[in-house]
Design a protein around this motif. Structure first.
Motif, PDB file in Angstrom:
ATOM      1  N   PRO A 154       0.811  -1.224   0.000  1.00  0.00           N
ATOM      2  CA  PRO A 154       0.000   0.000   0.000  1.00  0.00           C
ATOM      3  C   PRO A 154       0.839   1.266   0.000  1.00  0.00           C
ATOM      4  CG  PRO A 154       0.120  -0.891   2.211  1.00  0.00           C
ATOM      5  CD  PRO A 154       0.868  -1.839   1.331  1.00  0.00           C
ATOM      6  N   ASN A 155       2.124   1.120   0.324  1.00  0.00           N
ATOM      7  CA  ASN A 155       3.009   2.287   0.374  1.00  0.00           C
ATOM      8  C   ASN A 155       4.428   1.850   0.014  1.00  0.00           C
ATOM      9  OD1 ASN A 155       4.139   1.123   2.848  1.00  0.00           O
ATOM     10  ND2 ASN A 155       2.292   1.894   3.860  1.00  0.00           N
ATOM     11  N   VAL A 156       5.288   2.828  -0.127  1.00  0.00           N
ATOM     12  CA  VAL A 156       6.654   2.550  -0.573  1.00  0.00           C
ATOM     13  C   VAL A 156       7.438   1.777   0.478  1.00  0.00           C
ATOM     14  CG1 VAL A 156       7.655   4.723   0.259  1.00  0.00           C
ATOM     15  CG2 VAL A 156       8.638   3.594  -1.750  1.00  0.00           C
ATOM     16  N   GLU A 157       7.094   1.957   1.745  1.00  0.00           N
ATOM     17  CA  GLU A 157       7.798   1.224   2.810  1.00  0.00           C
ATOM     18  C   GLU A 157       7.551  -0.285   2.699  1.00  0.00           C
ATOM     19  OE1 GLU A 157       7.053   5.386   4.273  1.00  0.00           O
ATOM     20  OE2 GLU A 157       5.826   3.828   3.330  1.00  0.00           O
ATOM     21  N   THR A 158       6.300  -0.669   2.429  1.00  0.00           N
ATOM     22  CA  THR A 158       5.974  -2.091   2.270  1.00  0.00           C
ATOM     23  C   THR A 158       6.616  -2.654   1.007  1.00  0.00           C
ATOM     24  OG1 THR A 158       3.845  -1.668   3.343  1.00  0.00           O
ATOM     25  CG2 THR A 158       4.091  -3.768   2.188  1.00  0.00           C
ATOM     26  N   LEU A 159       6.630  -1.838  -0.032  1.00  0.00           N
ATOM     27  CA  LEU A 159       7.281  -2.263  -1.276  1.00  0.00           C
ATOM     28  C   LEU A 159       8.767  -2.533  -1.037  1.00  0.00           C
ATOM     29  CD1 LEU A 159       6.929  -2.741  -4.325  1.00  0.00           C
ATOM     30  CD2 LEU A 159       7.471  -0.320  -4.684  1.00  0.00           C
ATOM     31  N   PHE A 160       9.390  -1.680  -0.242  1.00  0.00           N
ATOM     32  CA  PHE A 160      10.798  -1.866   0.120  1.00  0.00           C
ATOM     33  C   PHE A 160      10.998  -3.213   0.828  1.00  0.00           C
ATOM     34  CE2 PHE A 160      13.799  -1.607   3.678  1.00  0.00           C
ATOM     35  CZ  PHE A 160      14.993  -1.389   3.006  1.00  0.00           C
ATOM     36  N   LEU A 161      10.110  -3.527   1.774  1.00  0.00           N
ATOM     37  CA  LEU A 161      10.214  -4.790   2.504  1.00  0.00           C
ATOM     38  C   LEU A 161      10.064  -5.982   1.554  1.00  0.00           C
ATOM     39  CD1 LEU A 161      10.345  -6.410   5.157  1.00  0.00           C
ATOM     40  CD2 LEU A 161       7.859  -6.154   5.325  1.00  0.00           C
ATOM     41  N   GLY A 162       9.094  -5.899   0.640  1.00  0.00           N
ATOM     42  CA  GLY A 162       8.886  -6.992  -0.314  1.00  0.00           C
ATOM     43  C   GLY A 162      10.088  -7.221  -1.197  1.00  0.00           C
ATOM     44  N   GLN A 163      10.702  -6.143  -1.679  1.00  0.00           N
ATOM     45  CA  GLN A 163      11.895  -6.273  -2.526  1.00  0.00           C
ATOM     46  C   GLN A 163      13.054  -6.874  -1.741  1.00  0.00           C
ATOM     47  OE1 GLN A 163      10.393  -5.944  -5.674  1.00  0.00           O
ATOM     48  NE2 GLN A 163      12.440  -5.208  -6.132  1.00  0.00           N
ATOM     49  N   LEU A 164      13.198  -6.470  -0.489  1.00  0.00           N
ATOM     50  CA  LEU A 164      14.278  -6.999   0.351  1.00  0.00           C
ATOM     51  C   LEU A 164      14.105  -8.513   0.545  1.00  0.00           C
ATOM     52  CD1 LEU A 164      15.769  -5.388   3.512  1.00  0.00           C
ATOM     53  CD2 LEU A 164      15.132  -7.791   3.551  1.00  0.00           C
ATOM     54  N   ARG A 225       0.692  -3.117 -10.681  1.00  0.00           N
ATOM     55  CA  ARG A 225       0.375  -4.305  -9.873  1.00  0.00           C
ATOM     56  C   ARG A 225       0.358  -5.579 -10.724  1.00  0.00           C
ATOM     57  NH1 ARG A 225      -0.363  -2.689  -4.868  1.00  0.00           N
ATOM     58  NH2 ARG A 225      -1.551  -0.790  -4.375  1.00  0.00           N
ATOM     59  N   ILE A 226      -0.183  -5.495 -11.943  1.00  0.00           N
ATOM     60  CA  ILE A 226      -0.210  -6.674 -12.813  1.00  0.00           C
ATOM     61  C   ILE A 226       1.211  -7.161 -13.137  1.00  0.00           C
ATOM     62  CG2 ILE A 226      -0.782  -7.489 -15.145  1.00  0.00           C
ATOM     63  CD1 ILE A 226      -3.421  -5.983 -14.909  1.00  0.00           C
TER      64      ILE A 226
END
Length: 538
Positions: A154-164, A225-226
């Motif tokens: 939902p935000n860039v912080e969560t995206l960062f965690l997913g990439q890590l 997202r797709i």
């Protein structure tokens, strides 16, 4: 086979009449190992392709996991210039204009590297303890879970965690592909299949470029997202294929499972050469025992990390690490995913992703075209020539920048030079590096050495991905084409190192390479030094 090979063939036949086809004859271990070594040297690429189709297939399967890393790393970097992505995760810098802040570009760029470094730290231990197959299947399960985080972020912080977190299995995939290939493929095909890693990486890149081009004009959240969701397609079929694959016979020998190693070699070859399985496993045992004898004992998996920095292994670790990092320091962060540079240069989003697709297509075609020079010319020569051309491209991109402000059409010259850089990289440094890193390391420390090299690569990648946004982002230094001059400097430094320290390993068995390192042969004499015998056990 030509007449020169008849003596070796007669030895093979005589051994087969006295040796069991399902066990190792310890009394004739060295003799059988020599038979297998002669056989490897005599095998032509066409003969190897005919007799080892199974090995080619399974090596291809085990390397396909790298497609996922190539896809996602290209995806996240190119999304930095994606309008809908910037609107979701960026900030408004002027009315209606959104920009992902440089510090988040840095964070998203380096987060996979952090995960890779963590994964690599335990990579050597996990692979050597559980084997290539089981670790690959485990990592594929993790990938299914971690992709969910990036998709629903939902935000860039969560995206960062997913990439890590995605970086954790990537750290293992990048090691398993080339090491497995180098251990199951015969010498005549080793250059093809270890460089196949670059093909998989490029395939991921082009899939990413195609998807981004399809969704660049979509203003909704599904435009980014797709592309994340499509990563769910890969793990399940790869899991099934990995489950069916044979384990590396080298790994089985290292775990004293010699009869299983013979069965594995037979699964990796046609029935017409199944009789060569015992001699080939004898060669693996001989090479392994010779390496272990130099260190008095094999030691635990953690002790292997220490051994990689002692004796002749230290030189091999340094060469593997610097050769691997050369892929990055030759300008990869700047030129391999250039969408952001194109966009900041004033090129429209549509043309930006057209150019990115062209770049990715060239990368894929180049990785296929590279199979010929890799088997025709030396690894060292290809590496050096590639670096020289890459340096030249980067230098001209940087030199052209002051003229671009006055003659904007010169931006297309810079774009052309980036495409020339990509073509050269895909034909030379990209694929040949995987040959080098899988051949330089000692067989008993292969996963460990390559893990250390990938860890060093990832550390450099962490730094490079932190530096690149600062150099090029309009909210930071905004150097644009001048950024190429920074990478020209690092590329030239790697060229100087490679000229003096990179050995030639083409047409060398692992036993030959052991001998050359044990004799402390200078790097520039590797291709001319004779290795007329197997290394004697101490």
């Amino acid at each position: 086979m030509n007449e020169d090979l008849e003596p070796s063939n007669s030895i093979v036949e005589s051994v087969l009449t006295t040796a069991s086809e399902s066990s190792i004859d310890r009394n004739n271990l060295r003799k059988n190992a020599q038979i297998a070594t002669d056989y490897h040297h005599s095998l032509t690429p066409s003969e190897a392709f005919k007799d080892y189709k199974e090995a080619i297939w399974w090596a291809s399967v085990m390397s396909l996991t790298i497609v996922m890393e190539g896809y996602d790393t290209s995806l996240i970097g190119n999304l930095f210039g994606f309008p809908s992505f910037q609107k979701k995760y960026g900030v408004e810098i002027s009315p209606g204009v959104f920009e992902l802040q440089s510090h988040w570009q840095i964070a998203l760029g380096v987060s996979p590297s952090v995960g890779v470094i963590i994964g690599i730290f335990v990579n050597g231990y996990l692979i050597e303890t559980f084997g290539h197959r089981r670790i690959t299947m485990f990592c594929l399960i993790l990938m299914q879970l971690f992709i969910s985080i990036t998709f629903f972020a939902p935000n860039v912080e969560t995206l960062f965690l997913g990439q890590l977190l995605c970086g954790l299995p990537w750290g293992l995939f990048a090691i398993i592909g080339p090491t497995y290939s180098s251990e199951v493929i015969p010498l005549a095909l080793r250059g093809y299949m270890t460089s196949y890693t670059q093909f998989c990486w490029s395939l991921g890149q082009i899939l990413s470029a195609i998807i981004l081009k399809l969704y660049v004009n979509n203003d909704t959240q599904w435009s980014y997202r797709i592309p994340f969701a499509l990563q769910w397609i890969f793990p399940l079929p790869l899991f099934i294929l990995t489950y069916l694959a044979p384990e590396s016979p080298w790994w089985l020998v290292r775990h004293n499972r010699e009869e299983e190693a013979i069965k594995s070699v037979r699964r990796l070859s046609s029935s017409s050469v199944s009789h060569m399985a015992p001699p080939m496993v004898s060669m693996i045992i001989h090479t392994h025992e010779n390496e272990i004898s130099q260190h008095k004992k094999e030691g635990t998996e953690w002790e292997k990390y220490m051994k990689a920095f002692t004796g002749t292994n230290f030189r091999r670790t340094v060469v593997t690490s610097l050769a691997f990092s050369g892929q990055l320091l030759c300008g990869l962060p700047f030129a391999f995913s250039p969408s952001y540079f194109f966009r900041e240069a004033g090129i429209s989003p549509k043309k930006t992703y057209d150019l990115s697709l062209i770049n990715a297509t060239i990368a894929l075609a180049g990785s296929i075209a590279a199979w010929y020079p890799i088997t025709r010319f030396g690894r060292r020569d290809i590496y050096l020539v590639g670096l020289a051309i890459l340096c030249t491209c980067l230098l001209f991109i940087g030199v052209a920048q002051p003229f671009v402000y006055e003659f904007h059409e010169l931006i297309w010259v810079q774009c052309g030079l980036i495409i020339a850089w990509m073509t050269t990289y895909s034909l030379t440094l990209g694929p040949v590096t995987y040959c080098i890193i899988s051949e330089i390391s000692a067989s008993s420390l292969r996963s460990t050495t390559v893990s250390i090299a990938r860890g060093y690569f990832s550390l450099n990648q962490f730094i490079a991905n932190a530096i690149e946004p600062i150099l090029i982002n309009p909210t930071s230094l905004n150097l644009r084409g001048y950024t190429a001059l920074f990478w020209f400097t690092t590329c030239f430094i790697i060229f100087i190192w490679a000229f003096f320290e990179l050995p030639e390993t083409k047409d060398r068995t692992f036993d030959d390479i052991d001998f050359l390192f044990k004799q402390e042969t200078p790097a520039r004499k590797f291709s001319t030094t004779e290795t007329t015998r197997l290394v004697d056990l101490d």
